[in-house]
Structure formats: structure tokens, C-alpha cells
Design a protein around this motif. Structure first.
Motif, PDB file in Angstrom:
ATOM      1  N   LEU A 156       0.831  -1.195   0.000  1.00 34.72           N
ATOM      2  CA  LEU A 156       0.000   0.000   0.000  1.00 34.72           C
ATOM      3  C   LEU A 156       0.867   1.248   0.000  1.00 34.72           C
ATOM      4  O   LEU A 156       1.885   1.307   0.700  1.00 34.72           O
ATOM      5  CB  LEU A 156      -0.920   0.008   1.222  1.00 34.72           C
ATOM      6  N   ASP A 157       0.457   2.221  -0.780  1.00 29.24           N
ATOM      7  CA  ASP A 157       1.156   3.498  -0.864  1.00 29.24           C
ATOM      8  C   ASP A 157       0.493   4.474   0.107  1.00 29.24           C
ATOM      9  O   ASP A 157      -0.402   5.231  -0.264  1.00 29.24           O
ATOM     10  CB  ASP A 157       1.090   4.030  -2.297  1.00 29.24           C
ATOM     11  N   TRP A 158       0.929   4.449   1.359  1.00 28.11           N
ATOM     12  CA  TRP A 158       0.314   5.255   2.401  1.00 28.11           C
ATOM     13  C   TRP A 158       0.692   6.728   2.247  1.00 28.11           C
ATOM     14  O   TRP A 158       1.820   7.055   1.905  1.00 28.11           O
ATOM     15  CB  TRP A 158       0.749   4.777   3.780  1.00 28.11           C
ATOM     16  N   LYS A 159      -0.261   7.597   2.545  1.00 29.90           N
ATOM     17  CA  LYS A 159      -0.032   9.040   2.543  1.00 29.90           C
ATOM     18  C   LYS A 159      -0.552   9.623   3.855  1.00 29.90           C
ATOM     19  O   LYS A 159      -1.527   9.100   4.421  1.00 29.90           O
ATOM     20  CB  LYS A 159      -0.743   9.702   1.365  1.00 29.90           C
ATOM     21  N   PRO A 160       0.065  10.701   4.349  1.00 32.36           N
ATOM     22  CA  PRO A 160      -0.458  11.312   5.590  1.00 32.36           C
ATOM     23  C   PRO A 160      -1.827  11.935   5.357  1.00 32.36           C
ATOM     24  O   PRO A 160      -2.088  12.499   4.294  1.00 32.36           O
ATOM     25  CB  PRO A 160       0.601  12.379   5.912  1.00 32.36           C
ATOM     26  N   LEU A 161      -2.695  11.821   6.348  1.00 33.53           N
ATOM     27  CA  LEU A 161      -4.040  12.395   6.249  1.00 33.53           C
ATOM     28  C   LEU A 161      -3.950  13.878   6.587  1.00 33.53           C
ATOM     29  O   LEU A 161      -4.055  14.275   7.745  1.00 33.53           O
ATOM     30  CB  LEU A 161      -4.991  11.673   7.205  1.00 33.53           C
ATOM     31  N   GLU A 162      -3.778  14.678   5.555  1.00 33.83           N
ATOM     32  CA  GLU A 162      -3.644  16.110   5.775  1.00 33.83           C
ATOM     33  C   GLU A 162      -3.998  16.872   4.501  1.00 33.83           C
ATOM     34  O   GLU A 162      -3.845  16.356   3.393  1.00 33.83           O
ATOM     35  CB  GLU A 162      -2.216  16.469   6.213  1.00 33.83           C
ATOM     36  N   GLY A 163      -4.494  18.087   4.693  1.00 37.48           N
ATOM     37  CA  GLY A 163      -4.775  18.965   3.572  1.00 37.48           C
ATOM     38  C   GLY A 163      -6.171  18.875   3.014  1.00 37.48           C
ATOM     39  O   GLY A 163      -6.519  19.608   2.083  1.00 37.48           O
ATOM     40  N   PHE A 164      -7.022  17.986   3.564  1.00 37.47           N
ATOM     41  CA  PHE A 164      -8.384  17.843   3.058  1.00 37.47           C
ATOM     42  C   PHE A 164      -9.364  18.787   3.747  1.00 37.47           C
ATOM     43  O   PHE A 164     -10.377  19.175   3.172  1.00 37.47           O
ATOM     44  CB  PHE A 164      -8.870  16.398   3.238  1.00 37.47           C
ATOM     45  N   TRP A 165      -9.068  19.113   4.989  1.00 43.82           N
ATOM     46  CA  TRP A 165      -9.944  20.007   5.746  1.00 43.82           C
ATOM     47  C   TRP A 165      -9.223  21.308   6.027  1.00 43.82           C
ATOM     48  O   TRP A 165      -8.075  21.311   6.483  1.00 43.82           O
ATOM     49  CB  TRP A 165     -10.372  19.361   7.066  1.00 43.82           C
ATOM     50  N   GLU A 166      -9.889  22.408   5.738  1.00 44.41           N
ATOM     51  CA  GLU A 166      -9.354  23.729   6.037  1.00 44.41           C
ATOM     52  C   GLU A 166     -10.328  24.439   6.967  1.00 44.41           C
ATOM     53  O   GLU A 166     -11.536  24.451   6.703  1.00 44.41           O
ATOM     54  CB  GLU A 166      -9.187  24.557   4.759  1.00 44.41           C
ATOM     55  N   PRO A 167      -9.848  25.034   8.056  1.00 41.58           N
ATOM     56  CA  PRO A 167     -10.743  25.797   8.930  1.00 41.58           C
ATOM     57  C   PRO A 167     -11.443  26.889   8.132  1.00 41.58           C
ATOM     58  O   PRO A 167     -10.842  27.522   7.273  1.00 41.58           O
ATOM     59  CB  PRO A 167      -9.800  26.401   9.977  1.00 41.58           C
ATOM     60  N   GLU A 168     -12.726  27.078   8.386  1.00 45.45           N
ATOM     61  CA  GLU A 168     -13.466  28.129   7.689  1.00 45.45           C
ATOM     62  C   GLU A 168     -12.927  29.492   8.102  1.00 45.45           C
ATOM     63  O   GLU A 168     -12.590  29.727   9.253  1.00 45.45           O
ATOM     64  CB  GLU A 168     -14.954  28.037   8.028  1.00 45.45           C
ATOM     65  N   ALA A 169     -12.851  30.400   7.137  1.00 46.74           N
ATOM     66  CA  ALA A 169     -12.318  31.736   7.406  1.00 46.74           C
ATOM     67  C   ALA A 169     -13.372  32.606   8.076  1.00 46.74           C
ATOM     68  O   ALA A 169     -13.890  33.564   7.529  1.00 46.74           O
ATOM     69  CB  ALA A 169     -11.852  32.376   6.104  1.00 46.74           C
ATOM     70  N   VAL A 170     -13.745  32.221   9.283  1.00 43.57           N
ATOM     71  CA  VAL A 170     -14.737  32.963  10.056  1.00 43.57           C
ATOM     72  C   VAL A 170     -14.172  33.178  11.453  1.00 43.57           C
ATOM     73  O   VAL A 170     -13.735  32.235  12.104  1.00 43.57           O
ATOM     74  CB  VAL A 170     -16.072  32.193  10.149  1.00 43.57           C
ATOM     75  N   LEU A 171     -14.176  34.403  11.899  1.00 37.68           N
ATOM     76  CA  LEU A 171     -13.664  34.698  13.232  1.00 37.68           C
ATOM     77  C   LEU A 171     -14.741  34.435  14.273  1.00 37.68           C
ATOM     78  O   LEU A 171     -15.848  34.962  14.189  1.00 37.68           O
ATOM     79  CB  LEU A 171     -13.224  36.161  13.301  1.00 37.68           C
ATOM     80  N   SER A 172     -14.408  33.619  15.264  1.00 38.94           N
ATOM     81  CA  SER A 172     -15.330  33.373  16.361  1.00 38.94           C
ATOM     82  C   SER A 172     -15.209  34.497  17.390  1.00 38.94           C
ATOM     83  O   SER A 172     -14.325  35.352  17.302  1.00 38.94           O
ATOM     84  CB  SER A 172     -14.987  32.029  17.015  1.00 38.94           C
ATOM     85  N   LEU A 173     -16.095  34.479  18.379  1.00 37.89           N
ATOM     86  CA  LEU A 173     -16.007  35.470  19.459  1.00 37.89           C
ATOM     87  C   LEU A 173     -14.676  35.341  20.193  1.00 37.89           C
ATOM     88  O   LEU A 173     -14.080  36.341  20.605  1.00 37.89           O
ATOM     89  CB  LEU A 173     -17.179  35.294  20.429  1.00 37.89           C
ATOM     90  N   TYR A 174     -14.218  34.110  20.340  1.00 34.46           N
ATOM     91  CA  TYR A 174     -12.927  33.889  20.986  1.00 34.46           C
ATOM     92  C   TYR A 174     -11.804  34.523  20.163  1.00 34.46           C
ATOM     93  O   TYR A 174     -10.907  35.167  20.699  1.00 34.46           O
ATOM     94  CB  TYR A 174     -12.667  32.389  21.155  1.00 34.46           C
ATOM     95  N   ASP A 175     -11.870  34.336  18.826  1.00 30.93           N
ATOM     96  CA  ASP A 175     -10.848  34.928  17.962  1.00 30.93           C
ATOM     97  C   ASP A 175     -10.851  36.445  18.067  1.00 30.93           C
ATOM     98  O   ASP A 175      -9.800  37.088  18.131  1.00 30.93           O
ATOM     99  CB  ASP A 175     -11.083  34.502  16.513  1.00 30.93           C
ATOM    100  N   LEU A 176     -12.042  37.040  18.071  1.00 33.93           N
ATOM    101  CA  LEU A 176     -12.149  38.499  18.186  1.00 33.93           C
ATOM    102  C   LEU A 176     -11.563  38.977  19.512  1.00 33.93           C
ATOM    103  O   LEU A 176     -10.879  40.000  19.580  1.00 33.93           O
ATOM    104  CB  LEU A 176     -13.611  38.930  18.054  1.00 33.93           C
TER     105      LEU A 176
END
Length: 254
Positions: free
Chosen positions: A217-237
Motif C-alpha cells: 500500500l502506498d500510504w499518505k499522511p491524512l492532511e490537507g483535506f480540511w481547512e478551517p473556515e475563514a470565520v472569526l469566532s467570538l474567541y478569535d475576536l
């Protein structure tokens, strides 16, 4: 007046951050067949997003994530395992132990298989999911090895078909005694209803139908499929207002 100017500057900074996040995000990784794209993103989000609760996970993702979160780096592979023209998705984790050995054969795949998916049209389905030590062979036969007390069970499934059971064998060996070998009898749904003792030669003859050469099997790291939405939460603000602007940027750029 100074306070108003400060508020205006802060608003401009926040707007700038949002624009930066929206336009500066990398494209997500793509796979073929695209039917697995959303599932891989869900797995990655379950691993990476602390705000993504079990209530949001699909049942299969939840079951797997509770098993592997915090234990091993997660990897994946896409390959047609049973030569039917449809690729299966294999989710696994990097091994942290020694290679596995049975009956003189050493299995040293760098990743351990957790679950295999197949699909029909756009409907993704479980094919097999881990039960004990898992070995995948050429042709798509999957061997699960499970030890319970003095019994070691060898269960065989067909990858690429929705949980199709092929056979079950067992070896019983108590200390100081010779091993005993068994073959289980199954109903049409794959459920074992009885077993019969067989010779060691018969045991290996049956096992060798499935335990052919191990699949590479040609294994690959599970990365790059999910990106955080570009929305600022109250915590971010709140973090921005406290001056932790670059910390918020780093969060969205992971």
C-alpha cells in the motif's frame, strides 16, 4: 476622539485579517475517486478541530476516531483491492511496535489498517473494520487475528464488498498441550453457528486460500483535506482585541 480612532483602526485590522484568511488559504488536497473527498475531510477535522464534537461526526468516523485519536499519526491509501474497477479507501495509523509474525511470515507494513471503505455510485459504505491484528492480502482478502484466552481466531473478509465474510479458523493451545485446529461453519449471513476440528494441514490449506502475498500500500499522511473556515469566532475576536493577532492567523493557516 482617540478612542474612536482606536476602534476604527481595530475594525480595519480585523477586516484585513479576514481578507488575508480568505484569500491566503491553500487549496485543499484532492483525491480520485472524488466520492472519498468529504469523508477524508471529516476524518481530518475530527482529528484537528477541538470544537468538532462527537455529535457532528458520522457514526463510522466517531467509532474510528475514539479508537485512534491521540495514539498514532493517521494515514490513508486509495487502491482497487479486488480488481473490480472501484478503488477502496483504507484508513490506518503509523505503527509504533515491532513487525508482526505468524507461521514463519513477517508482516512489516509501516501502517496498521483501521477501516476499509468501498462505494456504489455516490454511496460510501464500510467494507471491513478492524478486529484485532489486521493483514491485507493481494486480491482483497483481509485477515483479522484475535486472541481470546487459549484460542486464536483467524477471520477472513473480502475488501471491496460490504462486510462480506469468507471464513473463520481457530487454533487452541493450552500450556503443555499440542495445538488443536478448528474451522467454523457459517450461515448465509456470515454468522458462525458451529465448528469442527481439522488437522494442522487442513488448517493451513484453508488459510493459504486467503493469506497470499501481503498487499503493498502506498500510504499518505491524512492532511490537507480540511481547512478551517475563514470565520472569526467570538474567541478569535477577543484574542485580536488582546493583541494576539498573529496567533489567530496561525490558527487559520494550519
Amino acid at each position: 476622539m482617540k478612542r474612536k480612532i482606536g476602534i476604527v483602526i481595530m475594525i480595519i485590522m480585523i477586516a484585513g485579517i479576514v481578507c488575508y484568511l480568505i484569500h491566503g488559504r491553500a487549496d485543499t488536497a484532492k483525491v480520485k475517486p472524488a466520492v472519498y473527498q468529504e469523508l477524508l475531510a471529516e476524518y481530518e477535522r475530527a482529528l484537528e478541530d477541538p470544537t468538532y464534537t462527537w455529535r457532528q461526526w458520522g457514526n463510522d468516523v466517531y467509532d474510528m476516531m475514539t479508537f485512534i485519536i491521540g495514539k498514532y499519526p493517521v494515514c490513508y491509501c486509495i487502491k482497487d483491492l479486488n480488481d473490480d474497477g472501484r478503488e477502496e479507501l483504507i484508513i490506518g495509523g503509523v505503527r509504533n511496535g515491532e513487525p508482526f509474525e505468524r507461521f514463519g511470515t513477517v508482516y512489516d507494513d509501516p501502517c496498521e489498517i483501521y477501516i476499509i471503505y468501498t462505494y456504489k455510485d455516490e454511496d460510501v459504505k464500510w467494507s471491513v473494520t478492524q478486529t484485532g491484528t489486521t493483514i491485507l492480502y493481494e486480491g482483497g482478502s483481509v485477515e483479522f487475528i484475535v486472541t481470546v484466552s487459549f484460542m486464536e481466531y483467524y477471520m477472513y473478509y473480502q475488501a471491496g464488498e460490504e462486510y462480506k465474510k469468507l471464513d473463520t479458523l481457530a487454533v487452541k493451545q493450552q500450556e503443555g498441550e499440542a495445538p488443536h485446529y478448528y474451522k467454523f461453519i457459517h450461515e448465509g449471513d456470515g454468522r458462525a453457528i458451529s465448528c469442527e476440528e481439522v488437522t494442522e494441514e487442513e488448517f493451513h490449506e484453508i488459510r493459504n486460500r486467503y493469506a497470499t502475498a501481503a498487499e503493498e500500500l502506498d500510504w499518505k499522511p491524512l492532511e490537507g483535506f480540511w481547512e478551517p473556515e475563514a470565520v472569526l469566532s467570538l474567541y478569535d475576536l477577543e484574542q485580536v482585541l488582546k493583541g494576539n493577532i498573529f496567533g489567530v492567523i496561525r490558527k487559520f493557516m494550519k
